[in-house]
Write a protein that holds these residues in place. Sequence first.
Motif, PDB file in Angstrom:
ATOM      1  N   GLY A   1       2.264   1.428  -3.483  1.00  0.00           N
ATOM      2  CA  GLY A   1       1.289   1.285  -4.362  1.00  0.00           C
ATOM      3  C   GLY A   1       1.336   0.289  -5.514  1.00  0.00           C
TER       4      GLY A   1
ATOM      5  N   ILE B   1      -2.768  -8.924  -8.451  1.00  0.00           N
ATOM      6  CA  ILE B   1      -3.500  -9.418  -9.605  1.00  0.00           C
ATOM      7  C   ILE B   1      -4.426 -10.625  -9.126  1.00  0.00           C
TER       8      ILE B   1
ATOM      9  N   LYS C   1       1.342  -7.350  -9.492  1.00  0.00           N
ATOM     10  CA  LYS C   1       1.779  -7.170 -10.773  1.00  0.00           C
ATOM     11  C   LYS C   1       3.086  -6.809 -11.133  1.00  0.00           C
TER      12      LYS C   1
ATOM     13  N   LYS D   1       0.300  -3.276  -7.157  1.00  0.00           N
ATOM     14  CA  LYS D   1      -0.998  -3.706  -7.108  1.00  0.00           C
ATOM     15  C   LYS D   1      -1.028  -5.442  -7.198  1.00  0.00           C
TER      16      LYS D   1
ATOM     17  N   SER E   1       0.786  -1.245  -0.006  1.00  0.00           N
ATOM     18  CA  SER E   1      -0.118  -0.151   0.007  1.00  0.00           C
ATOM     19  C   SER E   1       0.801   1.307  -0.006  1.00  0.00           C
TER      20      SER E   1
END
Length: 792
Positions: free
Chosen positions: A536, A540, A592, A538, A533
């Motif tokens: 940032g 998947i 990701k 991600k 977090s």
Amino acid sequence: MIKNYIKIAWRNLVRNKAYATISVIGLALGIACGVLIFTLITYHLSFDTFHKDKDRIYRFYTEFHDQGVDRVGAIPQPMARGYRNDFAFSEKTARYISFNKTLITITKGSEVKKFGEDDGVAFVEPEYFDILNFPSLKGDKKTMLVNPNEALVTEKMAQKYFGNDNPIGKTFKLDNNITVTITGVLQDLPNNTDQKQQIFISYASMEAYAGKGRENNWGGVYSGCQGFTRLKPGVTKAQVETAMLQLVKKNYTGRDLQVWRFKLQPIAEMHFDRELGGYADKSYLWALFFIGVFLIITASVNFINLATAQALNRSKEVGIRKVLGSQPFQLFWQFIAETAIISIIAVGVAIGLSEIALTPLNNLFHARMTFNWAELSAFIVVITIVVVFLSGSYPGLVLARFQPIKALKSKLSQKDVGGFSLRRVLVVTQFTISQVLIIGTIIVVSQLHYSQTADLGFNKNAVVLVPLPQNDKMKMSTMRNRLSEIKGVENVSYCYNPPASRSNSNTGIQYDNRAEDEHWSINTKQADENYISTFGIKLIAGRNFFKGDSVKEFLVNETFVNKLHVKPQDVIGKQMAINGRDYKGTIVGVMKDFYNYSFHSEISPLCVMPNYQSLSTVAVKIDMRNAKATLADIDKIWNQTFPEELYSYQFLDDTIARFYQMDNILLILVEAFAGIAIIIGCLGLYGLVSFMAVRKTKEIGVRKVLGANISSILWLFGKEFSILLLIAFVIASPLAWWAMHNYLKDFQYRISIGPQIFVMSILSTFIIAWITVGYRAAMAALANPVKSLRSE
């Protein structure tokens, strides 16, 4: 005879001050660049060549043989010890383990001094100083670093810590962890070595500082772990590398037998192998060498252009000399004397320019280069002779072959001095070089812009990285809470390093309880549950791991999944073990892909795992609108939490920018040299246009009387050079494409070389050339035609 040559040559130069000035400036710029490039190349080629028996000194490195071959400039910690115990190829072998960004604390009575050392310290075995030539000033070399908790420091560090006091017997604390005693002082390390640490601690203290488990871990490679060896006379590199296959057979099983290889790298090559952590690349030095040659050629071409253009003005002088009995060889040497005077003056100016430019060059490379006048004098003499004959031969031959009758009647034409055909070739040569450099500059700028602005797969902006000196759970928990309360702090995460980092740890992996490890390694990152977090990142598939103090769950990336040839959902819930199976857990999420290093390298298979014992950095995501106050509050809280430590911080985007430090240096150099090439070319153009304006004075007057407008007269000057620039562009484009295509090969993720780059190059060249030509041509076009017609 020689005296007369020099006297007459000086008079001619004084009479034609503009011609002499332009010639001197052009040659001085070219020679100054040659001097600086020569100094830069010889400096880098001298790295670690001063060691005794340097041809027998090698560094170990590791190769991983998978679908391709990956090379790492480090080794497993027990590897050098295993080599020393099992083989007798070497006279000496030593391990060298470095740690960057360390804290040195020195206590003297009630006074406590703290020093943050970016280059850190190195734990070394005593044999290290038998292999490499770093002489000692104080202490007994036979007993240095034999016992635990002993240290050697360089003279510079001793002065920094203790002033003029004798440092022998003094103690300091390393990272508030271990206390060591100084038993020796080394001479300051030479400028031309890649061994950057200046504090050396006995290897016997390693376990107390870094913990147990490293000494027998053959499955992981820490980037700071190196080994050096000096082979016995007659032993070859190939012999040793073949024998080291036995180390692999002895310490690895299954697929690892095919994956792991240990190799030797000559110490003089360390500086130039960027894949193994070297600073430079020999291809860059070759590029600089050719740029230097091209600039000197450009300056010489500039001189030839101006000299042949001036030849018609000296036709009567040559005619009279020939009538009075001068031989062609005398006229030839007369012009060589003029060239020599200009070249000697240019060399003097070039040396002055080089002295001025050396300090910025040192600042650019973070180096301490000095002029080696013994080598440089020989270079300057050679380059002066080459320039004199390269620049002076053709104009001298042109003057020498003038026919005296034509010369005295002023009936010599452009054809008699080589016409425009030679000067066309020379102008094309100049601007071909300039356009190659301009295209190179545009491509390097575009690639660096792409590297620094492309989506990295994580958020690099507004993230502050602060070193964490202790793994104290209570302090870490309290500090996290306090930092989270600061206005402007958006998120806080503890980690070993950020998503993209120079410090990377790779290790073997066992997936899904398979009998054998996979035949590729995985990059490991230790972090807490706020890592994805804060940066940032991600997901998947799956979820983030839960908060924990030990490794029970893993996050992996898309590349990891692709290596297994499965879908992201298929790895969720599978078991995984890494680091010699010391860490075992369940894969709970797939991230990701993000770039875990620079664009020079491919994205690695990697995992993120909770392991508080390895957390050494706190990453704080802040609101930049209130950055100053937020940073001040972070500073205050950190110092209250760790009052005995030294506070420092850096922004993540700044650390990522350092990945491209060498590329930025190359860009600045190419920009500078392109600018100089353009200046030299423009000086030549200005001189030629000035000469044309003088020769065409009457023609311009007649054209104006007959009704020609200003634009048509400007085109009279411009069309010739426009055609030449287009020809130069046609030649430069494929050369530049080839050179920059090879440069971009060094990036795994790179821009494509599109037509817009070449359009920008030709437009910029035309603008610069037209400004140069247009100014002098406009002066001629605006002249009063009456005065023009009276001028002949």
